[in-house]
Design an enzyme around this catalytic site. Structure first.
Site, PDB file in Angstrom:
ATOM      1  CG  ASP A 160      32.737  17.640   5.111  1.00  0.00           C
ATOM      2  OD1 ASP A 160      32.216  17.317   6.237  1.00  0.00           O
ATOM      3  OD2 ASP A 160      31.917  17.936   4.781  1.00  0.00           O
ATOM      4  CG  ASP A 345      30.729  14.697   8.882  1.00  0.00           C
ATOM      5  OD1 ASP A 345      31.503  15.317   8.673  1.00  0.00           O
ATOM      6  OD2 ASP A 345      29.451  14.863   8.709  1.00  0.00           O
TER       7      ASP A 345
END
Ligand SMILES: *[C@@H]1O[C@H](CO)[C@@H](O)[C@H](O)[C@H]1NC(C)=O
Ligand SMILES: *[C@@H]1O[C@H](CO)[C@@H](O)[C@H](O)[C@H]1NC(C)=O
Ligand SMILES: *[C@@H]1O[C@H](CO)[C@@H](O)[C@H](O)[C@H]1NC(C)=O
Ligand SMILES: *[C@@H]1O[C@H](CO)[C@@H](O)[C@H](O)[C@H]1NC(C)=O
Ligand SMILES: *[C@@H]1O[C@H](CO)[C@@H](O)[C@H](O)[C@H]1NC(C)=O
Ligand SMILES: *[C@@H]1O[C@H](CO)[C@@H](O)[C@H](O)[C@H]1NC(C)=O
Length: 457
Positions: A160, A345
């Site tokens: 992430d 992201d």
């Protein structure tokens, strides 16, 4: 079929219902809502995935849910979404019913095996100072998972770039929460050391998150190794994580300033590894419905077309953030979004952009509507979707292929599809996996920049 004017009215109405909220930029987390439909890899078999992905992204960034999305969440059609969203902090131990547990256990075996197998078969041999692992999409590209080794134990994790904690499912968790997961056992690791008194807690507006204690151990990601990496061991996780048996934790790859360990924030794997990497970079090569790779310490130019364009990253918020103030739809003129900023992201499924971009884009898609039933823009699955080009740092327009913007069918009939591009009512746009499928992305921690190039088509 609504006219463009009608579409715009619908969108305006929808936007009027957005409640403005300042993004919470210091507390990041993942809030998975997991698909339980078998055979999820195909469009048409991922009912609810789009709505769930959108809700997850709003929650991750603390943006209030638009009314339409709340309705969608509460509708019978999105029943499992509603369940997952009623989770609260009180629910952190994550006990669930037996039927769900069995489903999870089943899902886990398949997911773990496939991601692990792909890491060994498709990773190239790491040369000194580099590491490569396969990035395997799960649940219709809702998330991309990759294996890591912690103290010799292999864990399939979600990488992430929008958060900075490395936390894992482990044997301290209540049995019900461990079910279906691979759980790190610190007692079976000869290199694990408890960090006395250290704790972590990643939580969020809706209460989903994880919390626990902390130790250090050797982490090896495809050959790139850190011997004293902070490993955050959850003692409580929200139900949404428990239900996502494909993933056994997160590998946070944003800037270390966002790490939540107390009393002393810890460095990310990338920050720790950087001095020993051949190059101070990691790259994300995420593919639509197929296996890509995360690479540390090298830029593999066979994974993209042409050369990378670099943009300066603004680290103030702790994200891989860059300016993004222009866009173009298809072959149309370049338009301006004054002051636009975006982050890259990998942990967000969709691409969430300024409403001006989303409006302009879907005005070019016949049959696109802001669909209150599912809480986002949908269109006929056979719609012809134009490409979208977005500015990355002022000197590069990153093309997101129309095909990649067709995220998933909203129901089993496969007639109506959920848009991979949706609006966010926040100053910070979130370019998630929808963008990554079209663009190879290099994260450079040496000079805080981000490099992009189109994937080979
Ligand atoms: C794993 O990799 C193989 C070969 O590249 C591919 O055929 C297979 O679909 C992959 N598995 C998954 C779950 O993506
Ligand atoms: C990696 O190296 C080993 C031993 O040198 C070799 O047998 C293997 O084929 C290599 N794998 C790849 C993917 O290049
Ligand atoms: C950062 O480094 C890369 C590769 O090492 C270089 O090509 C690029 O120009 C640099 N970018 C910035 C913004 O300094
Ligand atoms: C960096 O981001 C911060 C927070 O969004 C903003 O206040 C600042 O002006 C930005 N700096 C530059 C140079 O753009
Ligand atoms: C809105 O989404 C629902 C699925 O929940 C779908 O059946 C319907 O056709 C969509 N409406 C339009 C106008 O596309
Ligand atoms: C690479 O980019 C060039 C120029 O944009 C394009 O013509 C070509 O088709 C691309 N090649 C591949 C393999 O995608």
């Amino acid at each position: 079929m609504p006219s463009i004017a009608h579409l715009q009215t619908l969108l305006l109405l929808a936007l009027a219902t957005f409640v403005l909220a300042a993004p919470r930029q210091t507390q990041q987390k993942r809030s998975f809502v997991v698909e339980r439909i078998p055979n999820p890899a195909f469009k048409g078999r991922t009912p609810g995935a789009g709505t769930r992905a959108l809700i997850k992204a709003y929650r991750k960034y603390g943006v209030a849910l638009p009314e339409g999305l709340v309705d969608a969440m509460n509708s019978a059609n999105a029943g499992s979404t509603a369940n997952a969203l009623t989770n609260s902090l009180a629910d952190l131990t994550g006990a669930t019913d037996d039927k769900a547990k069995k489903e999870k256990a089943k899902g886990n075996k398949a997911g773990t095996a496939s991601a692990a197998a792909n890491s060994t078969t498709s990773a190239t041999n790491a040369t000194a100072g580099t590491g490569v692992v396969a990035a395997t999409p799960e649940q219709g590209d809702v998330e991309y998972l990759a294996p890591i080794s912690i103290g010799g134990q292999t864990m399939v994790m979600d990488f992430d770039s929008g958060s900075s904690d490395l936390w894992v499912f482990n044997t301290q968790l209540a049995t019900a929460s461990q079910t279906g997961h691979t759980n790190f056992n610190p007692q079976k690791s000869t290199s694990f050391k408890l960090m006395q008194g250290a704790t972590f807690s990643i939580s969020y507006g809706d209460g989903s998150g994880a919390a626990g204690n902390v130790g250090t151990d050797t982490v090896n990601i495809g050959g790139a190794t850190v011997t004293s990496q902070a490993i955050e061991l959850a003692t409580a996780v929200s139900t949404s994580f428990v239900q996502d048996t494909q993933s056994n934790g997160l590998v946070g790859l944003a800037f270390s300033k966002l790490n939540t360990v107390k009393p002393t924030a810890q460095k990310t794997f990338f920050d720790n590894a950087m001095p020993s990497l051949a190059m101070p970079v990691f790259t994300a090569d995420l593919r639509k419905a197929s296996v890509g790779a995360y690479t540390f310490g090298a830029i593999d130019s066979t994974r993209f077309n042409g050369s990378l364009s670099w943009a300066a990253v603004n680290t103030t918020n702790g994200f891989w953030q860059f300016s993004s103030s222009k866009f173009a739809v298809g072959t149309g003129a370049t338009m301006t979004v004054a002051g636009g900023q975006a982050i890259a992201d990998t942990g967000t499924t969709l691409m969430l952009a300024n409403a001006a971009i989303v409006n302009a884009y879907y005005s070019q898609v016949t049959g696109a509507v802001n669909n209150a039933t599912v809480g986002g823009v949908t269109f006929p699955c056979n719609a012809n979707l134009p490409d979208l080009a977005v500015d990355v740092g002022g000197n590069y327009m990153a093309t997101v292929r129309g095909d990649d913007i067709n995220f998933a069918a909203v129901d089993a009939t496969g007639q109506t599809c959920f848009g991979g591009l949706q609006a966010i009512q926040s100053d910070l746009q979130i370019y998630g996996d929808i963008m990554f499928k079209s663009q190879f992305v290099a994260f450079n921690g040496g000079n805080n920049s981000i490099g992009m190039a189109a994937h080979q088509s």
